[in-house]
Structures are given as C-alpha cells and as structure tokens.
Enzyme design. Structure first.
Site, PDB file in Angstrom:
ATOM      1  N   GLY A  98      16.298  -6.290  24.684  1.00  0.00           N
ATOM      2  CA  GLY A  98      16.130  -5.253  23.674  1.00  0.00           C
ATOM      3  C   GLY A  98      17.216  -5.447  22.640  1.00  0.00           C
ATOM      4  O   GLY A  98      18.334  -4.986  22.818  1.00  0.00           O
TER       5      GLY A  98
ATOM      6  N   GLY B  65      14.323  -5.192  18.275  1.00  0.00           N
ATOM      7  CA  GLY B  65      15.417  -5.729  17.479  1.00  0.00           C
ATOM      8  C   GLY B  65      16.726  -4.986  17.723  1.00  0.00           C
ATOM      9  O   GLY B  65      16.786  -4.046  18.527  1.00  0.00           O
TER      10      GLY B  65
ATOM     11  N   CYS C  82       3.017  -1.359  27.240  1.00  0.00           N
ATOM     12  CA  CYS C  82       2.668  -1.687  25.860  1.00  0.00           C
ATOM     13  C   CYS C  82       2.260  -0.417  25.121  1.00  0.00           C
ATOM     14  O   CYS C  82       1.312   0.265  25.506  1.00  0.00           O
ATOM     15  CB  CYS C  82       1.525  -2.689  25.805  1.00  0.00           C
ATOM     16  SG  CYS C  82       1.123  -3.143  24.120  1.00  0.00           S
TER      17      CYS C  82
ATOM     18  N   GLY D 254      -1.449  -5.170  19.375  1.00  0.00           N
ATOM     19  CA  GLY D 254      -2.639  -4.757  20.116  1.00  0.00           C
ATOM     20  C   GLY D 254      -3.112  -5.794  21.107  1.00  0.00           C
ATOM     21  O   GLY D 254      -4.305  -5.938  21.354  1.00  0.00           O
TER      22      GLY D 254
HETATM   23  C1  LIG Z   1       5.569  -9.009  17.808  1.00  0.00           C
HETATM   24  C2  LIG Z   1       5.850  -8.563  19.215  1.00  0.00           C
HETATM   25  C3  LIG Z   1       4.868  -8.708  20.212  1.00  0.00           C
HETATM   26  C4  LIG Z   1       5.105  -8.297  21.510  1.00  0.00           C
HETATM   27  N1  LIG Z   1       4.140  -8.475  22.465  1.00  0.00           N
HETATM   28  C5  LIG Z   1       4.387  -8.120  23.766  1.00  0.00           C
HETATM   29  C6  LIG Z   1       3.431  -8.355  24.794  1.00  0.00           C
HETATM   30  O1  LIG Z   1       2.356  -8.905  24.571  1.00  0.00           O
HETATM   31  N2  LIG Z   1       3.735  -7.965  26.075  1.00  0.00           N
HETATM   32  C7  LIG Z   1       4.943  -7.369  26.381  1.00  0.00           C
HETATM   33  O2  LIG Z   1       5.189  -7.046  27.542  1.00  0.00           O
HETATM   34  N3  LIG Z   1       5.873  -7.162  25.423  1.00  0.00           N
HETATM   35  C8  LIG Z   1       5.630  -7.520  24.139  1.00  0.00           C
HETATM   36  N4  LIG Z   1       6.605  -7.313  23.156  1.00  0.00           N
HETATM   37  C9  LIG Z   1       7.901  -6.715  23.536  1.00  0.00           C
HETATM   38  C10 LIG Z   1       8.961  -7.789  23.724  1.00  0.00           C
HETATM   39  O3  LIG Z   1       8.610  -8.676  24.764  1.00  0.00           O
HETATM   40  C11 LIG Z   1      10.337  -7.179  24.016  1.00  0.00           C
HETATM   41  O4  LIG Z   1      10.283  -6.517  25.247  1.00  0.00           O
HETATM   42  C12 LIG Z   1      10.775  -6.185  22.953  1.00  0.00           C
HETATM   43  O5  LIG Z   1      10.461  -6.682  21.677  1.00  0.00           O
HETATM   44  C13 LIG Z   1      12.261  -5.832  23.014  1.00  0.00           C
HETATM   45  O6  LIG Z   1      13.077  -6.966  22.884  1.00  0.00           O
HETATM   46  P1  LIG Z   1      13.693  -7.495  21.480  1.00  0.00           P
HETATM   47  O7  LIG Z   1      14.403  -6.353  20.839  1.00  0.00           O
HETATM   48  O8  LIG Z   1      14.592  -8.631  21.865  1.00  0.00           O
HETATM   49  O9  LIG Z   1      12.535  -7.941  20.670  1.00  0.00           O
HETATM   50  C14 LIG Z   1       6.360  -7.718  21.842  1.00  0.00           C
HETATM   51  C15 LIG Z   1       7.351  -7.578  20.856  1.00  0.00           C
HETATM   52  C16 LIG Z   1       7.122  -7.990  19.553  1.00  0.00           C
HETATM   53  C17 LIG Z   1       8.202  -7.825  18.521  1.00  0.00           C
END
Ligand SMILES: Cc1cc2nc3c(=O)[nH]c(=O)nc-3n(C[C@H](O)[C@H](O)[C@H](O)COP(=O)(O)O)c2cc1C
Ligand SMILES: Cc1cc2nc3c(=O)[nH]c(=O)nc-3n(C[C@H](O)[C@H](O)[C@H](O)COP(=O)(O)OP(=O)(O)OC[C@H]3O[C@@H](n4cnc5c(N)ncnc54)[C@H](O)[C@@H]3O)c2cc1C
Ligand code: FES
Lengths: 260, 311
Positions: free
Chosen positions: B251, B225, B138, B80
């Site tokens: 991603g 993940g 988001c 959030g």
């Molecule tokens: C705990 C958490 C918090 C995140 N907070 C934000 C955020 O504040 N702004 C945003 O653009 N993406 C946010 N993301 C998304 C990540 O930046 C990323 O785009 C997404 O997790 C996909 O990549 P991954 O699979 O490598 O985690 C968040 C992801 C996670 C897991």
C-alpha cells in the site's frame, strides 16, 4: 524494443502561448522510434504528481540520437516539465504504443488540431522519405498558440494553417479549410490527431469519399505499457471488449473507431 | 571483506506461508499485468513473486472509461476486473511467465464461494503456480469483490472452501474498507489461511466540477499509492500483534524506506503496486536496496527485521 532511460535535455523552450518544445538525447530510444508512438515521462521526483505523463514523438533525429517533444501546459505535470533546463536528466520510457502505418508513394493528408500537430511532424518526415506527396493541415484557435510552420516547410511537405480568429491562414475550422481546398479525388490516405470532434469531421469526410486513414486517440494513462488496463476504451459503442490506448494504440484505423 | 563476499552471507529469502521467495519483493495484482508487459524494463527473475491480474471464471470486459484518475500522491482505479477468464489465463498467459522461473501467484475473484473453490481446483491441477491470493477485497465490481472481505463469516467460508481444493499456499487479500481489520484477519486464519495479503485499495471517488459529475465511469474507485501508506502500516501493525500468520504487506510502497517500514511493523514480504507505474524497475531496485540495508546493519537476514518496530 522500448526502454527506460535518462534522457539528457539539450533544450527546452517556449514556442508559443503555453506551448513548449523540448529536445533530449536518448540514442537507444530514438533508434527504435516510429511516428505515432509516445514516450512516458516522469516530471519530478516527488509523489505529486505521481504518475508519468504521455507525450508524442514530435520529431526524432536518428543521427543525433535525439527526441523532440511539443507540449502544451495543461496542468501541474506539463508545467513542471517546462522547468527543465539543458543538461538535466529526464526520466523517460519509450517508445511506447503502436504508431502510424507508413504508406509509400501515395498522396496523403495530415490533419492536426492544436497540440495534436505533435505526432504529425515526425510522421511527415518519414512519409516524405517514402516518396509520398504530403500535405499538412494545421488548425488552432490563434497563431500565437501554434508552433512554427517552418519545420514542415523544411521537410518539403505542403502546409496550410487555419485559425479560428483568422490570425494566420484560413479563418475558421481546419476541417472547413480541408473541405474547401482539398480535392478528395487527389487523396489516397488520411492521418489525423487532435480534438475528437475535429477527427470525427475528418473521418466523416474520408468515409464520404471511400478513403481510409488513421486517427490517434488519448486516454488517461498510468502504466503506459498495457499492464494496468486503465486506458481502456470501447472503439465502437457496440463492441463488448475494450482496447488499451497505450498498447493497442494510440493509433487506430479510422473505420474501427466511433469518435465522439 | 569485499561487497560481493558480504552479499552471499546475508539471507534475503523469505517463506510466505509455504511459498519460498528469493527476496521479500512481490509485485501487486493488477499493476503488473501478466509480467510480459514489463519484461523490457525489469529483470523479472529478480522479483520474489509476481501476482498476476485478478482472474474470474469467465471472461470479464471491465468497467466503463475513464477507469483511472490521479489524486494527490495516489490514484483511483475502477478497472472492474477485466480479464480473459481462468482457462485462457492458465493455458495462454501463464506459460511464458512461469518459464522465467519466477513465483507466479494467481489472484482470483468469484461471485460465490463455489466459484472460488472451482477456480482453485483449476489452478491446483495446473503446473506453474506458486500460490493463490484470494481477492475478497476488490471495491470495483458489483459481485465477487469486497462483499466477501467485509463479513468475517464469509471470509472464513471462502478460505475454507479454497483450502479444501488445493495444497498451494492460500493468501486472502484483506480489504481496508472495514471497521475492524483484526476480526477479518482472525476469520481468515480460522478458515486455514497460510498467509495474509494487505491492504487492497481504499474506496474513494473524484468529482469533475466542470461537468458536475463523478470523474470515474464506475463513480467509485480504489485509492492506491503513497497516500494510503499510513493506513496500510497501521492495519498491518494491528494484525501482526494479534494474528500469527505471515503478512504480505503493501500500500503505497515506492522506495526501499517504505518497504522497510512495512517489514518493521510485521510484514514478512512486501508488494509493490502503483510504484511500478512510476518506476518500472522499482521491484528490482527495492530488492537491492533491502539487501544493502541488511548488509549495512550487520544482520544475517531480512527476517530479523520483521515486526521489529512493534511495541
Ligand atoms: C490499476 C490497478 C488494478 C488493480 N487490480 C487488482 C486486482 O485485479 N486484484 C487485486 O487483488 N488487487 C488489485 N489492485 C490493488 C493492488 O494490487 C494493491 O493492493 C493496491 O494498489 C495497493 O498497493 P499500492 O499502493 O502499492 O498500489 C489494483 C490496483 C491498481 C492501481
Ligand atoms: C498517447 C498520448 C500522447 C500525447 N501527446 C501529447 C503531446 O505530444 N503534447 C501535449 O501537449 N500533450 C499530449 N498528450 C496529452 C498530455 O499527456 C496531457 O496534457 C498531460 O498528461 C497533462 O498533464 P498535466 O499534469 O500537465 O495536467 P493535469 O493537471 O494532469 O491535467 C490537466 C488537463 O489535462 C487533461 N489530461 C491529463 N492527463 C491526460 C491524458 N493522459 N490524456 C489526455 N488528457 C489528459 C486533464 O483532463 C486535464 O483537463 C498526450 C496524451 C496521450 C495519451
Ligand atoms: S496505461 Fe496501463 S494499460 Fe494503458
């Protein structure tokens, strides 16, 4: 300073029903460790389970450079942990979080419920060194689900057990045992870790006699280092802001928390 | 030739829409805090760009607990956008991070187009920021999130408004929660985007059968993940073919192989999110892994690989 290391497993054995104890060598980490802190463990190389698992420091041997964990098999992660054998390497981050305040020359009560006893052994050891009079109250549902009391006895701490089925010690809740057998006038400080209703009963008792203490809280964790804001919790319902259990805690002053 | 001598010959640097990165590795917003949380575990100066936690105009407290839940090969989060607000970020959090000489990318979220513009103006006036990622994707906040990222007209408006406030590279972060990712990417391009970041999390949920309730306090959360990698690869592939902008792809990246897959389908640089939680040194390790790969393949630089698998 926390670090990331490959701990060398010395032993990993079952010590009760679904209860295991693992010791691993990680001298740098052991040297930095304080009671109430935790380590964050990767239980396998696979993507499932993906995240690390937080476990408390059950005991630390600073001479040997080893850390011991006490863990309950709760699901896939802890089950995989129980498969580790001596000489395997364990991927571990730590020590993390803020631990217990270590008082000196006081009369202290440590109340642990279930596997919540884990952080209290290392705590008892460090409190004994600081000339405190330490009494540990340990509650569980049945003696076969509890760790041995010997480790506490060997430290010279007082220890009393309570079991719901009466298989060891007092029959009933550990907090009922506390109310029956502890003279509040003989206590200076409380420490507690376990199910929240138990900690709530301890806190209520402490407040009733104007005594202070500390509780150790849990939340699901991802990063463990304060980066993801996943382990957030409002300490009191009236608070606006959340704290991070992994970084601001897991230990908090009793009077700062509304337990549930 | 020794390994050291070879290493100087390969060029790992990339230019992401005007932002020069020493290597193609970024750490994703919200997964790396403000950098300092991870400083004991990874050499931050070895990371191509650090994208900090999403920032709003005013402080936000975030969503109810529980905010995260592990799922098969992934996790759900519904933080959030908890953050201290743009002014506290710029004045108190930024200095300690930007002194490491690392590219710091701000990630901003507004309730209105004007708020995005105002956030960008504040950032533009402040030294120490290398680029702006626009969080228009988001899934976890009522306003200022995905609503902007799912409507092409709004995407274009937001990007235009931000571009008129700053000379910094502007990188909209696209939501995968749309039927036609290419039309969104084109709208971002038409608004003047310098690069595209993709993908943000996929909206999902988890159910507690004992309590007969949704697990997350917010009910829905964003899935991240390894579980989302195939979706991310597909979307980047589609956008790379149709839109001529550099892509920051991410991603589910948890190792060098994953990063290579993203580069091969068209990502100029890659972002690592959830992977940081699994292995805090992962950004540094993948940077090295990519360099080793480029050397092994006898290439001059990483750029030669971008889009190589796109047919
Ligand atoms: C705990 C958490 C918090 C995140 N907070 C934000 C955020 O504040 N702004 C945003 O653009 N993406 C946010 N993301 C998304 C990540 O930046 C990323 O785009 C997404 O997790 C996909 O990549 P991954 O699979 O490598 O985690 C968040 C992801 C996670 C897991
Ligand atoms: C700071 C901290 C210290 C801890 N210390 C210990 C310890 O010393 N010994 C010990 O046995 N356990 C400890 N725990 C709890 C332990 O982390 C969880 O039991 C473990 O992560 C479960 O993993 P799993 O994969 O086996 O179970 P899962 O399949 O993930 O879950 C099984 C059950 O465990 C619960 N659970 C999962 N993760 C957590 C979590 N992070 N916190 C609380 N409950 C969780 C779930 O609600 C579920 O009911 C601690 C937790 C925290 C936050
Ligand atoms: S677990 Fe990430 S902030 Fe606590």
């Amino acid at each position: 300073m926390p670090l990331s290391a490959k701990g060398l497993v010395i032993s990993n054995q079952q010590v009760g029903r679904d209860l295991w104890e693992m010791e691993f060598l990680a001298p740098g980490m052991a040297a930095e460790s304080k009671p109430g802190q935790f380590v964050h463990i990767r239980v396998g190389d696979d993507h499932d389970p993906l995240l690390r698992r937080p476990l408390s420091l059950y005991d630390v041997d600073q001479n040997l450079g080893s850390i011991t964990l006490l863990y309950k098999i709760a699901g896939r992660g802890t089950n995989l942990l129980s498969k580790f054998e001596a000489d395997q390497l364990l991927d571990v981050m730590g020590p993390l979080g803020r631990g217990f305040t270590l008082v000196e020359g006081r009369r202290v009560i440590l109340v642990g419920g279930g596997v919540g006893i884990a952080p209290l052994l290392f705590l008892a050891r460090e409190l004994q060194v600081r000339q405190n009079e330490v009494t540990v109250l340990y509650g569980g549902s049945s003696s076969d689900e509890m760790c041995s009391l010997d480790r506490f006895v060997n430290l010279g701490a007082g220890i009393m057990a309570a079991t719901l089925d009466g298989s060891a010690g007092f029959r009933g809740l550990v907090t009922d045992m506390m109310k029956k057998s502890i003279d509040p006038l003989s206590i200076d400080y409380f420490y507690t870790c376990g199910p929240e209703p138990m900690m709530a009963a301890v806190a209520e008792y402490a407040v009733q006699y104007g005594l202070a203490g500390e509780v150790s809280l849990e939340e699901y964790m991802a990063c463990g280092v304060g980066a993801c804001l996943g382990c957030a919790r409002k300490l009191k319902a009236s608070d606006n802001a959340y704290v991070k259990i992994c970084k601001d805690g897991p230990v908090f002053p009793m009077d700062a928390v509304e337990l549930r | 030739m020794t390994k050291e001598a070879k290493q100087v010959l390969v060029d790992m640097s990339v230019n992401l829409g005007g932002m020069k990165m020493q290597n193609p590795i970024a750490v994703a917003s919200g997964t790396f805090g403000y950098g300092r949380e991870y400083q004991d575990f990874v050499d931050i100066s070895r990371i191509g760009a650090v994208i900090v936690k999403g920032t709003t105009l005013e402080e936000r407290y975030g969503n109810l607990a529980p905010r995260i839940y592990e799922t098969p090969a992934g996790m759900l989060n519904a933080i959030g956008l908890e953050n201290p607000g743009i002014d506290v970020f710029l004045n108190d959090y930024l200095p300690s991070l930007s002194q490491d000489g690392v590219n710091v990318v701000a990630n901003i979220a507004g309730n209105t187009v004007d708020e995005y513009a105002l956030l960008s103006r504040k950032i533009d006036k402040h030294p120490g920021i290398a680029g702006i990622e626009l969080n228009i994707s988001c899934p976890n906040v009522k306003q200022g999130g995905m609503q902007f990222g799912t409507d092409p007209e709004l995407v274009k408006q937001v990007v235009q408004a931000v571009k008129s406030e700053t000379k910094l590279p502007v990188i909209p972060k696209l939501s995968p929660n749309v039927t036609d990712i290419v039309s969104i990417a084109k709208a971002a391009r038409d608004g003047g985007a310098d690069a595209l970041s993709m993908i943000n999390t996929l909206m999902g949920m988890a159910v507690d059968i004992e309590r007969k309730r949704p697990v997350l306090g917010n009910i829905f959360g964003g899935l991240s993940g390894p579980a989302i990698k195939p979706v991310a690869l597909r979307m980047i592939y589609q956008v790379y073919k149709e839109v001529d902008l550099p892509i920051l792809g991410g991603g589910g990246i948890v190792n060098t192989r994953d990063a290579l897959e993203f580069i091969l389908v068209g990502a100029s640089a890659v972002s690592i999110g959830t992977g940081n939680f699994v292995n805090p040194a992962i950004a540094e390790e993948i940077a090295q892994g990519l360099e080793n790969y480029v050397i092994e393949q006898g290439l001059k630089g990483i750029n030669e690989l971008v889009g190589a698998a796109v047919l």
